[in-house]
Scaffold this motif. Structure first.
Motif, PDB file in Angstrom:
ATOM      1  N   LEU A 110       0.834  -1.202   0.000  1.00 25.29           N
ATOM      2  CA  LEU A 110       0.000   0.000   0.000  1.00 25.29           C
ATOM      3  C   LEU A 110       0.871   1.255   0.000  1.00 25.29           C
ATOM      4  CD1 LEU A 110      -2.776   1.256   0.046  1.00 25.29           C
ATOM      5  CD2 LEU A 110      -2.815   1.024   2.535  1.00 25.29           C
ATOM      6  N   SER A 111       1.907   1.248   0.816  1.00 26.06           N
ATOM      7  CA  SER A 111       2.826   2.388   0.863  1.00 26.06           C
ATOM      8  C   SER A 111       3.555   2.561  -0.466  1.00 26.06           C
ATOM      9  CB  SER A 111       3.824   2.187   2.002  1.00 26.06           C
ATOM     10  OG  SER A 111       4.788   3.208   2.015  1.00 26.06           O
ATOM     11  N   ILE A 112       3.953   1.434  -1.077  1.00 20.90           N
ATOM     12  CA  ILE A 112       4.669   1.482  -2.365  1.00 20.90           C
ATOM     13  C   ILE A 112       3.763   2.043  -3.453  1.00 20.90           C
ATOM     14  CG2 ILE A 112       5.712   0.054  -4.169  1.00 20.90           C
ATOM     15  CD1 ILE A 112       6.563  -1.874  -1.867  1.00 20.90           C
ATOM     16  N   ILE A 113       2.520   1.550  -3.502  1.00 19.70           N
ATOM     17  CA  ILE A 113       1.571   2.008  -4.528  1.00 19.70           C
ATOM     18  C   ILE A 113       1.275   3.489  -4.365  1.00 19.70           C
ATOM     19  CG2 ILE A 113      -0.772   1.738  -5.435  1.00 19.70           C
ATOM     20  CD1 ILE A 113       1.066  -0.574  -6.149  1.00 19.70           C
ATOM     21  N   LYS A 114       1.126   3.963  -3.130  1.00 22.85           N
ATOM     22  CA  LYS A 114       0.857   5.388  -2.896  1.00 22.85           C
ATOM     23  C   LYS A 114       2.013   6.249  -3.396  1.00 22.85           C
ATOM     24  CE  LYS A 114      -2.364   5.059   0.983  1.00 22.85           C
ATOM     25  NZ  LYS A 114      -2.571   5.334   2.431  1.00 22.85           N
ATOM     26  N   ASN A 118      -1.762   8.842 -17.399  1.00 21.40           N
ATOM     27  CA  ASN A 118      -3.017   9.202 -16.713  1.00 21.40           C
ATOM     28  C   ASN A 118      -3.808   7.946 -16.356  1.00 21.40           C
ATOM     29  OD1 ASN A 118      -2.641  11.994 -16.732  1.00 21.40           O
ATOM     30  ND2 ASN A 118      -3.391  12.139 -18.850  1.00 21.40           N
ATOM     31  N   ILE A 119      -3.863   7.011 -17.308  1.00 21.79           N
ATOM     32  CA  ILE A 119      -4.564   5.750 -17.043  1.00 21.79           C
ATOM     33  C   ILE A 119      -3.806   4.951 -15.982  1.00 21.79           C
ATOM     34  CG2 ILE A 119      -5.326   3.575 -18.068  1.00 21.79           C
ATOM     35  CD1 ILE A 119      -5.602   5.039 -20.718  1.00 21.79           C
ATOM     36  N   ARG A 120      -2.473   4.967 -16.064  1.00 23.61           N
ATOM     37  CA  ARG A 120      -1.662   4.259 -15.075  1.00 23.61           C
ATOM     38  C   ARG A 120      -1.941   4.790 -13.667  1.00 23.61           C
ATOM     39  NH1 ARG A 120       4.769   3.805 -15.877  1.00 23.61           N
ATOM     40  NH2 ARG A 120       4.052   2.805 -17.806  1.00 23.61           N
ATOM     41  N   ARG A 121      -2.039   6.114 -13.534  1.00 22.82           N
ATOM     42  CA  ARG A 121      -2.316   6.706 -12.216  1.00 22.82           C
ATOM     43  C   ARG A 121      -3.679   6.253 -11.697  1.00 22.82           C
ATOM     44  NH1 ARG A 121      -1.059  11.520 -13.164  1.00 22.82           N
ATOM     45  NH2 ARG A 121       0.831  11.766 -11.905  1.00 22.82           N
ATOM     46  N   LYS A 122      -4.699   6.242 -12.587  1.00 22.37           N
ATOM     47  CA  LYS A 122      -6.041   5.824 -12.165  1.00 22.37           C
ATOM     48  C   LYS A 122      -6.041   4.364 -11.725  1.00 22.37           C
ATOM     49  CE  LYS A 122      -8.732   9.090 -14.943  1.00 22.37           C
ATOM     50  NZ  LYS A 122      -9.360   9.722 -13.768  1.00 22.37           N
ATOM     51  N   ARG A 123      -5.265   3.537 -12.425  1.00 26.08           N
ATOM     52  CA  ARG A 123      -5.201   2.120 -12.062  1.00 26.08           C
ATOM     53  C   ARG A 123      -4.481   1.941 -10.732  1.00 26.08           C
ATOM     54  NH1 ARG A 123      -4.076  -0.936 -17.872  1.00 26.08           N
ATOM     55  NH2 ARG A 123      -6.069  -0.328 -18.817  1.00 26.08           N
ATOM     56  N   LEU A 124      -3.447   2.728 -10.512  1.00 23.65           N
ATOM     57  CA  LEU A 124      -2.750   2.678  -9.235  1.00 23.65           C
ATOM     58  C   LEU A 124      -3.673   3.102  -8.095  1.00 23.65           C
ATOM     59  CD1 LEU A 124       0.689   4.186 -10.323  1.00 23.65           C
ATOM     60  CD2 LEU A 124       0.336   1.892  -9.409  1.00 23.65           C
ATOM     61  N   GLU A 125      -4.491   4.114  -8.333  1.00 20.37           N
ATOM     62  CA  GLU A 125      -5.432   4.583  -7.306  1.00 20.37           C
ATOM     63  C   GLU A 125      -6.458   3.518  -6.976  1.00 20.37           C
ATOM     64  OE1 GLU A 125      -6.888   8.121  -9.111  1.00 20.37           O
ATOM     65  OE2 GLU A 125      -5.212   9.392  -8.412  1.00 20.37           O
ATOM     66  N   SER A 126      -6.991   2.842  -8.015  1.00 19.69           N
ATOM     67  CA  SER A 126      -7.969   1.777  -7.762  1.00 19.69           C
ATOM     68  C   SER A 126      -7.321   0.594  -7.052  1.00 19.69           C
ATOM     69  CB  SER A 126      -8.626   1.329  -9.072  1.00 19.69           C
ATOM     70  OG  SER A 126      -7.670   0.782  -9.958  1.00 19.69           O
ATOM     71  N   LEU A 127      -6.054   0.306  -7.385  1.00 16.22           N
ATOM     72  CA  LEU A 127      -5.337  -0.775  -6.719  1.00 16.22           C
ATOM     73  C   LEU A 127      -5.084  -0.431  -5.257  1.00 16.22           C
ATOM     74  CD1 LEU A 127      -3.914  -3.511  -7.006  1.00 16.22           C
ATOM     75  CD2 LEU A 127      -1.858  -2.299  -7.725  1.00 16.22           C
ATOM     76  N   ALA A 128      -4.742   0.829  -4.985  1.00 20.70           N
ATOM     77  CA  ALA A 128      -4.497   1.267  -3.607  1.00 20.70           C
ATOM     78  C   ALA A 128      -5.760   1.138  -2.765  1.00 20.70           C
ATOM     79  CB  ALA A 128      -3.996   2.706  -3.599  1.00 20.70           C
ATOM     80  N   SER A 129      -6.906   1.478  -3.345  1.00 22.82           N
ATOM     81  CA  SER A 129      -8.159   1.370  -2.594  1.00 22.82           C
ATOM     82  C   SER A 129      -8.492  -0.086  -2.277  1.00 22.82           C
ATOM     83  CB  SER A 129      -9.303   2.017  -3.384  1.00 22.82           C
ATOM     84  OG  SER A 129      -9.538   1.324  -4.598  1.00 22.82           O
ATOM     85  N   LEU A 130      -8.158  -0.997  -3.188  1.00 26.06           N
ATOM     86  CA  LEU A 130      -8.414  -2.422  -2.948  1.00 26.06           C
ATOM     87  C   LEU A 130      -7.476  -2.999  -1.890  1.00 26.06           C
ATOM     88  CD1 LEU A 130      -9.094  -3.973  -6.462  1.00 26.06           C
ATOM     89  CD2 LEU A 130     -10.640  -3.936  -4.522  1.00 26.06           C
ATOM     90  N   LEU A 131      -6.251  -2.483  -1.821  1.00 21.29           N
ATOM     91  CA  LEU A 131      -5.276  -3.011  -0.870  1.00 21.29           C
ATOM     92  C   LEU A 131      -5.664  -2.750   0.576  1.00 21.29           C
ATOM     93  CD1 LEU A 131      -1.924  -2.181  -2.693  1.00 21.29           C
ATOM     94  CD2 LEU A 131      -2.742  -4.454  -2.056  1.00 21.29           C
ATOM     95  N   VAL A 132      -6.621  -1.879   0.800  1.00 18.54           N
ATOM     96  CA  VAL A 132      -7.119  -1.650   2.159  1.00 18.54           C
ATOM     97  C   VAL A 132      -7.852  -2.886   2.668  1.00 18.54           C
ATOM     98  CG1 VAL A 132      -8.648  -0.233   3.578  1.00 18.54           C
ATOM     99  CG2 VAL A 132      -7.284   0.834   1.779  1.00 18.54           C
ATOM    100  N   SER A 133      -8.524  -3.604   1.748  1.00 21.68           N
ATOM    101  CA  SER A 133      -9.343  -4.762   2.131  1.00 21.68           C
ATOM    102  C   SER A 133      -8.771  -6.102   1.663  1.00 21.68           C
ATOM    103  CB  SER A 133     -10.760  -4.616   1.554  1.00 21.68           C
ATOM    104  OG  SER A 133     -11.325  -3.370   1.919  1.00 21.68           O
ATOM    105  N   TYR A 134      -7.940  -6.091   0.620  1.00 19.83           N
ATOM    106  CA  TYR A 134      -7.398  -7.327   0.051  1.00 19.83           C
ATOM    107  C   TYR A 134      -5.869  -7.279   0.101  1.00 19.83           C
ATOM    108  CZ  TYR A 134     -12.047  -7.626  -2.221  1.00 19.83           C
ATOM    109  OH  TYR A 134     -13.390  -7.665  -2.479  1.00 19.83           O
TER     110      TYR A 134
END
Length: 329
Positions: free
Chosen positions: A234-238, A270-286
């Motif tokens: 999560l820290s790395i993705i952020k 821009n798409i890469r950033r959006k994908r990273l953001e969605s991945l970061a949100s998932l890492l809170v629960s998965y």
């Protein structure tokens, strides 16, 4: 991530080096490491200069008397027939060659954490790298290190037919919860409370608990064999969200699961950033492993930015700008 120690042996004349990864700095690991190094070397050095490490030295050299070796190390030394020279305390210059070799191994082979399937696999990886490294020219003799090493090998002592067995035995009694402390961790011993005294047998990687009548109550890996710590994804993705361009150059890139790695390495930042953001949100629960396993299900649920509209274009607005002609029958 697994924390690994490394035992390094260096031969000053040729500058040939050998290294073996170990889990701890206890006596069992140290002697097992020497056994492995002797096999890699193909013989036994006539004299080994060692630091004042606890598994080998129980009392350091003083002005009045020489250093005293541990009984276990003396038995190991007698079995292989090599002489031991113990360095003076706080005298790093006396073992400068091997200190330099330790730094060389660390900075050339461990700058990024290697991926290993097992400890035997990592041992083989390091051995092959150091073997290939001997093809370079010696820093002062203008000769290949491998050529110098082949000459130096001739002076090694022959290996015995059997490898020295490395293990430790001790008697103990379990606590009221049927537990015994091994490697600073409590280990449960089934039916251990039925006996007043048990025997603990330790090798570098395994432990065995034996009852007075010879029954094996527990046969397992030592606790430090199971110690793991997860990468802080999560820290790395952020961090990557702030600078999405660095994803493909990051040292953590090679540890990404295949699907997620391909998913993130899209050219459009821009798409890469959006994908990273969605991945970061998932890492809170998965965790990342589960995200990779359920990758397509998560995309179907719109929990990961999919590729259905890779350029983020609103086609309705685009069509409204184009002229339209009514179809005439």
């Amino acid at each position: 991530i697994v924390d690994i120690h490394s035992l390094v042996m260096s031969f000053p004349n040729s500058n040939a080096g050998f290294a073996v990864p170990l889990l701890a700095e206890n006596q069992e690991c140290f002697l097992h490491g020497l056994n492995t190094l002797f096999k890699q070397v193909g013989g036994v050095p006539r004299k080994i200069r060692i630091d004042n490490l606890t598994p080998a030295v129980k009392k350091t050299r003083s002005k009045m008397e020489e250093a005293q070796l541990t009984d276990e190390f003396i038995q190991f030394q007698n079995y292989y027939g090599f002489d031991v020279q113990v360095c003076n305390p706080r005298s790093g210059h006396e073992k400068g060659n091997v200190e330099n070799k330790v730094g060389y191994v660390r900075y050339n082979f461990f700058t990024t954490a290697p991926i290993m399937n097992s400890y035997e696999d990592l041992t083989n990886q390091i051995f092959l790298k150091l073997e290939a490294d001997r093809n370079r020219i010696h820093y002062s003799k203008n000769v290949r290190i491998e050529d110098l090493w082949q000459e130096e090998k001739k002076y090694l002592l022959a290996l015995p037919e059997k490898t020295y067995p490395v293990f430790k035995e001790q008697l103990f009694k379990v606590n009221k919860y049927n537990e015994v402390k091994v490697d600073q961790m409590l280990v449960h011993v089934p039916r251990g409370g039925n006996y007043s005294q048990l025997q603990l047998i330790l090798t570098w990687d395994q432990l065995k608990v034996v009852s007075p009548n010879g029954e094996i109550l527990l046969d397992d890996y030592r606790p430090y064999m199971k110690k793991r710590k997860a990468l802080p994804w999560l820290s790395i993705i952020k961090t990557w969200i702030q600078k999405p361009r660095v994803v493909e150059y990051s040292r953590y890139n090679k540890y990404l699961p295949g699907r997620i790695k391909e998913f993130l390495l899209v050219d459009n930042l821009n798409i890469r950033r959006k994908r990273l953001e969605s991945l970061a949100s998932l890492l809170v629960s998965y965790d990342l492993k589960r995200i990779n396993e359920e990758f397509y299900e998560l995309i179907a649920q719109d929990k990961l930015a999919s590729e259905s509209n890779p350029y983020e274009v609103d086609w309705n607005k685009y069509d409204s700008l184009a002229p339209r002609e009514e179809a005439i029958r």
